[in-house]
Design an enzyme around this catalytic site. Sequence first.
Site, PDB file in Angstrom:
ATOM      1  N   ASP A  11       0.664  -1.172   0.046  1.00  0.00           N
ATOM      2  CA  ASP A  11      -0.261   0.120  -0.040  1.00  0.00           C
ATOM      3  C   ASP A  11       0.670   1.255  -0.268  1.00  0.00           C
ATOM      4  OD1 ASP A  11      -2.535   1.596   0.518  1.00  0.00           O
ATOM      5  OD2 ASP A  11      -1.542   1.895   2.329  1.00  0.00           O
ATOM      6  N   ARG A  42      -8.272  12.762   6.047  1.00  0.00           N
ATOM      7  CA  ARG A  42      -7.865  11.529   5.659  1.00  0.00           C
ATOM      8  C   ARG A  42      -8.896  10.433   5.984  1.00  0.00           C
ATOM      9  NH1 ARG A  42      -5.220   7.437   3.023  1.00  0.00           N
ATOM     10  NH2 ARG A  42      -4.622   5.675   4.244  1.00  0.00           N
ATOM     11  N   SER A 119      -2.473   0.663  -4.779  1.00  0.00           N
ATOM     12  CA  SER A 119      -3.161   1.941  -4.241  1.00  0.00           C
ATOM     13  C   SER A 119      -4.269   2.141  -4.697  1.00  0.00           C
ATOM     14  CB  SER A 119      -1.867   2.984  -4.325  1.00  0.00           C
ATOM     15  OG  SER A 119      -2.375   4.337  -3.711  1.00  0.00           O
ATOM     16  N   ASN A 120      -4.916   2.910  -3.918  1.00  0.00           N
ATOM     17  CA  ASN A 120      -6.425   3.642  -4.432  1.00  0.00           C
ATOM     18  C   ASN A 120      -6.008   4.930  -5.047  1.00  0.00           C
ATOM     19  OD1 ASN A 120      -8.290   2.011  -3.178  1.00  0.00           O
ATOM     20  ND2 ASN A 120      -8.554   3.325  -1.186  1.00  0.00           N
TER      21      ASN A 120
END
Lengths: 229, 229
Positions: A11, A42, A119-120
Site C-alpha cells: 500500500d 484522511r 494503491s487507491n
Amino acid sequence: MTQALRAVLFDVFGTLLDVHSVAQRADTIFPGLGMRLSLLWRDKQIEYSRVRTLSRRYALFSEVTRDALWFAADALALPLNDATCDALMNEYAHLSPFADARPALTRWQERGTLLGVLSNGDSEMLARALRSAAIDEFFSHVLSADAVQSYKTTAAVYQLGPDRLGMPAARVLFVSSNGWDAAGAKWFGYPSFWVNRNAAPRERLGTAYDGTGRDLGAAADYFFANSME
Amino acid sequence: MTQALRAVLFDVFGTLLDVHSVAQRADTIFPGLGMRLSLLWRDKQIEYSRVRTLSRRYALFSEVTRDALWFAADALALPLNDATCDALMNEYAHLSPFADARPALTRWQERGTLLGVLSNGDSEMLARALRSAAIDEFFSHVLSADAVQSYKTTAAVYQLGPDRLGMPAARVLFVSSNGWDAAGAKWFGYPSFWVNRNAAPRERLGTAYDGTGRDLGAAADYFFANSME
C-alpha cells in the site's frame, strides 16, 4: 505459510508515504489546527472512496481527496479557498516517505525481489508521489485502483496483483499500515503483513494477519523468513 | 419533484433513534469517557459494515456492532469485559427515539401515508429497538439489510424499498440523518431528505438532496408539499 513468498505489494498512502506529513503545511495555513484537519481529511477521503465504490459512483482519487478536504475544512469551520485548497492538494503530491521505507526497500532490491505498489491513488497521483519521495525506482509495478474504477477493499482492486504480476496472490506478501487494507488483502487471498507503527489496536474483522510489526523492516524480516522454497 | 410522493422510508439508527443515548450508560461504566466511546463505536460500526460489504464478508449487524465496541474500547484503553460488553450491547437495543420522531410520524399516520424503515440493522435488532422505542406501530414495512446480506450504500439494500413497497423509488421519500445514506438513496433513485439535526456540513459526494431540514417535522412538511398529484 504454505507457499514460499516471491514478491511484495505495498500500500502507498500511510504505508510508504506519511499522509500526516501534510499536517505541518496545513498548520502554516491554519495555525494550531493542522493535525486535526489532516486527520479528518484522511478519514473522509477513505470514507468517500468506500461509499462511492459501494454505490458504483467512482471518481478519481485526486477528486475524492479534494472533496474530502473541503468537507474537513467545513467541519472545522476553516476558511478554505481555491488557493489554499490547491496548496494543500499539492502538498499531498509531495508526502514524505517514512524513515524506514528506503532501508527496507533496499534490502528487498538487493535480493532481487519483485516489488510493486497497489494503491487507491490514481495513476498520475501515484506516479507523482512516488517520484517526489524518490522511491519510484524500487517498483516494477505501480498498480492503481483506477484501472478497475473501484476502491479497496473490493476484490477487483486486489485482483490487479495476480493479474499484473503473473503469479498467484498466495505468493505475494501484501504489506499495509492500514489494518482494514491488510484484512481486505488477507480475505482476498494474499498473505498479509500489518505494519502497526503506532501500536494501534487490531481491527475486529474476524481475520488474522500473517504477520505484524512496527515498521517495514519487520515486514522484510517476515518476507525473507518465508521466501525459501 | 416530477412525481408525487406516496410513501416514506426512514433510516433508523441516528435518524429515528439516537445512537448516542448509549453514551450515558457508557459513562456510568467508564466515567468521563462515555461520549468518546459512543462516538468511536458508532464510526467503527459503520466502517466495518462498509468494509465487510466491499469484501463480501457479511456478518449480522449485531455482530458488527459488537466487534466495533471491542475495537473502540481497545482504542481508548478501556477495560471492557464480556459483562460490560453485554450491558452496552443491551443498551443499544433500547435507544431513545428523538423527541421529534413521534409527533412527525403521527402526522403521517393521520394522513394514511405508507411508512417503512430501511436499516442496516438485522431484523431482530431492528424489531427490538423499534418496539422498545414504542414507534413500531407506525411502520407497515420493516426492511433490513440482512435480507440481501450487504450494507448501505449498495443498490441491493435500497432496492428492498421498491421491491417490498410495490412502487417505484421515485414515489418514496427516503429520510436519513446520515448524509452519506441520504446521498446513497438519492444516487439509487429515491427523492431524498437529509435531517441535519446538528448543522453538520454537507457531504461532498457530488449529489444534492431534494430537501434538508433540522428535524423529522421538516421532512413531513416537505413530504406533504410534494405528495399531491
